[in-house]
Enzyme design. Structure first.
Site, short mmCIF file in Angstrom:
data_model
loop_
_atom_site.label_atom_id
_atom_site.label_comp_id
_atom_site.label_asym_id
_atom_site.label_seq_id
_atom_site.Cartn_x
_atom_site.Cartn_y
_atom_site.Cartn_z
N ARG A 101 0.86 -1.20 0.00
CA ARG A 101 0.00 0.00 0.00
C ARG A 101 0.88 1.23 0.00
O ARG A 101 1.80 1.33 0.82
CB ARG A 101 -0.86 0.06 1.27
CG ARG A 101 -1.88 -0.96 1.40
CD ARG A 101 -2.89 -0.62 2.47
NE ARG A 101 -2.32 -0.32 3.78
CZ ARG A 101 -3.04 0.02 4.83
NH1 ARG A 101 -4.37 0.10 4.73
NH2 ARG A 101 -2.48 0.27 5.99
N THR A 105 -1.44 7.41 0.01
CA THR A 105 -2.77 7.28 -0.63
C THR A 105 -3.49 6.01 -0.21
O THR A 105 -4.69 5.88 -0.44
CB THR A 105 -2.60 7.25 -2.16
OG1 THR A 105 -1.87 6.06 -2.50
CG2 THR A 105 -1.86 8.48 -2.67
N ASP A 197 1.18 -3.79 12.21
CA ASP A 197 1.60 -4.06 10.83
C ASP A 197 2.02 -5.53 10.73
O ASP A 197 3.04 -5.93 11.28
CB ASP A 197 2.77 -3.13 10.45
CG ASP A 197 3.11 -3.25 8.98
OD1 ASP A 197 3.37 -4.38 8.51
OD2 ASP A 197 3.08 -2.22 8.28
N ASP A 200 5.55 -6.36 9.26
CA ASP A 200 6.64 -6.01 10.19
C ASP A 200 6.70 -6.99 11.35
O ASP A 200 7.79 -7.36 11.79
CB ASP A 200 6.44 -4.59 10.74
CG ASP A 200 6.81 -3.54 9.71
OD1 ASP A 200 7.54 -3.86 8.75
OD2 ASP A 200 6.36 -2.38 9.86
C1 PRP Z 1 -0.65 -4.90 4.36
C2 PRP Z 1 -1.40 -6.20 4.46
C3 PRP Z 1 -2.31 -6.15 3.27
C4 PRP Z 1 -2.63 -4.69 3.16
C5 PRP Z 1 -4.02 -4.47 3.67
O1 PRP Z 1 0.37 -4.95 3.43
O2 PRP Z 1 -0.57 -7.32 4.48
O3 PRP Z 1 -1.71 -6.64 2.08
O4 PRP Z 1 -1.68 -3.99 3.98
O5 PRP Z 1 -4.41 -3.16 3.48
P1 PRP Z 1 -5.57 -2.76 2.48
O6 PRP Z 1 -6.71 -3.67 2.74
O7 PRP Z 1 -5.88 -1.33 2.89
O8 PRP Z 1 -5.06 -2.83 1.07
P2 PRP Z 1 1.44 -3.76 3.30
O9 PRP Z 1 0.97 -2.75 2.32
O10 PRP Z 1 1.79 -3.25 4.66
O11 PRP Z 1 2.67 -4.48 2.62
P3 PRP Z 1 3.72 -5.50 3.26
O12 PRP Z 1 2.94 -6.78 3.57
O13 PRP Z 1 4.70 -5.69 2.18
O14 PRP Z 1 4.28 -4.89 4.50
N1 URA Z 2 -1.94 -3.69 7.06
C1 URA Z 2 -1.45 -4.16 8.22
O1 URA Z 2 -0.43 -4.86 8.24
N2 URA Z 2 -2.09 -3.86 9.36
C2 URA Z 2 -3.20 -3.10 9.37
O2 URA Z 2 -3.75 -2.87 10.46
C3 URA Z 2 -3.70 -2.62 8.14
C4 URA Z 2 -3.05 -2.93 7.01
#
Ligand code: PRP
Ligand code: URA
Length: 206
Positions: A101, A105, A197, A200
């Site tokens: 994400r 945005t 997160d 993380d």
């Molecule tokens: C997180 C999570 C989802 C997304 C959810 O990924 O694992 O894929 O956010 O959010 P949304 O429903 O608003 O799209 P992130 O963007 O943090 O990426 P990452 O797993 O690489 O850290």
């Molecule tokens: N992605 C995450 O990893 N945690 C949240 O709470 C929302 C989006």
């Protein structure tokens, strides 16, 4: 359609995931366990076919899975769910969709796609622990449909109404499975109360 899975073991393990003090090792292990428990429920109605096997004594008319199962973790956090499910379904093939994400945005950005063949004949399970705005899951599902997938189940651990509405609007044919329905998103798009997160916490990057 939303399926909110309820089981004391699921709730107990999810409580451990939510805890701030849970370390990376325990977070990974518990996420795997939750994914496995969810898979047991999610696969309850998958099609079976008749087969005959030979036991040490005689022939036995029995059943086996009729369809291939394909797991699609959404990178990164979806990776944390793969082993828990693959332990139960060792024949499952695994594809990868990389999406992050944009921090400002919250729009999903796709950076990697590698999928197995014959998605059209398979049961495809999209794995991502967090269903927040729903943008990432909706995008991943569209990538899979564009590649021929017809039977898609979205498997998340924690979701909010906004994400569910987004999937129901964009992909009314996709079943959504959650272990918990949380309240809302904060101003940065994080689920409240949530678990932080997920990427993380799985990979220890913060
Ligand atoms: C997180 C999570 C989802 C997304 C959810 O990924 O694992 O894929 O956010 O959010 P949304 O429903 O608003 O799209 P992130 O963007 O943090 O990426 P990452 O797993 O690489 O850290
Ligand atoms: N992605 C995450 O990893 N945690 C949240 O709470 C929302 C989006």
């Amino acid at each position: 359609m939303l399926n909110l899975l309820k089981h004391p073991l699921l709730t107990h393990k999810l409580t451990h995931l939510r805890r701030k003090e849970t370390n990376t090792k325990e977070f990974r292990e518990t996420l795997e366990e939750i994914a496995g428990l969810m898979a047991y429920e999610i696969t309850r109605d998958i099609p079976m076919k008749d087969i005959v096997v030979r036991t040490p004594l005689t022939d036995c008319q029995t059943f086996e899975l009729a369809k291939d199962i394909v797991l699609i973790p959404v990178l990164r956090a979806g990776l944390g769910m793969v082993n828990g499910i693959a332990n139960l379904i060792p024949g499952a093939r695994v594809g990868h969709v990389g999406i992050y994400r944009d921090h400002l945005t919250l729009e999903p950005m796709t950076y990697y796609v590698k999928l197995p063949e014959n998605l059209e004949d398979s049961i495809v399970m999209v794995l991502d622990p967090m269903l927040a705005t729903g943008g990432s899951a909706s995008t991943a599902i569209q990538v899979l449909k564009d590649s021929g997938a017809t039977t898609i189940k979205l498997v998340c651990i924690v979701g909010v109404p906004q994400g569910i509405s987004r999937i129901e609007k964009d992909h009314p044919d996709v079943q959504i499975f959650l272990a918990a329905l949380d309240k809302k998103l904060d101003e940065k798009g994080y689920i409240l109360p949530g678990l932080g997160d997920a990427g993380d916490r799985i990979f220890g990057t913060k």
